[in-house]
Write a protein that holds these residues in place. Sequence first.
Motif: not given
Length: 254
Positions: A240-246
């Motif tokens: 859920g840490n979008k900045e690392r998981e897109l």
Amino acid sequence: MIKMILRYFVKKKYRLVIRRILNNFRGFYYLGSKFYCICCNRSFREFLPFGNIKRANAKCPKCESLERTRLLQFYLKNETDIYFEDRAILHFAPEYMLSRRLKESSKKYISVDIEKDLADRVEDIQNLSFKDMTFDYVICSCVLGHVSDETKAIDEIYRVLKIGGKAFILTVIDLNRLDTYEDKNIITDSNRLKFYGEKDLLRLHGRDFINRLKRTNGIVREIDYAQSFSDDDKKRYSLGNKERELIFEIERIG
Ligand SMILES: [Zn+2]
């Protein structure tokens, strides 16, 4: 101290073997039910903190998978045929357990790294030795922020993809930035940490990252796969840490 002695006297490939063995003991110590790692299929009472700026519950104590690797493994398993067909796969800077799983599923899997002993063979992503249109899938997670000529690397990824093939690319993105931040005067570890958030990054990608990939003329998609999980599952898998998981997917169309 032990780490320093090992680094001095023991070759890197043997140090990695020792680390895997020790990780098995550590994984056993952390066994529990609160967190689950899809990469090694084990449950733990906690994940380990990780990062230059520490993130809680980031790293699997047994296989060392990070959030992005676990999410990518879910995506590959659930949304692609990569594990069901004998696909030609190129994996940059291979994450240990993801690499093992892909290698078990395909005879045409190959992992590469710029550094010796970390993959099947040494390759420079900016100048690959593979022929055009060799691979069905390319996996490149947290590499493009670290290479000096990013455009060459993107072109090379596209060049080695077969028509219809797909590349899955992940990078750290500052979602508050429209444009990627890169300053050639930032050269020390401490300044990289200060300005990019990690001491070995050469740039901090912004929301324009998708446009950088579009130079390939392929179909480029931005996939926020963590959003398909319930809140409980996001906690359990520590996602859920979008900045690392897109996940950015490039599909070659011609
Ligand atoms: Zn694991």
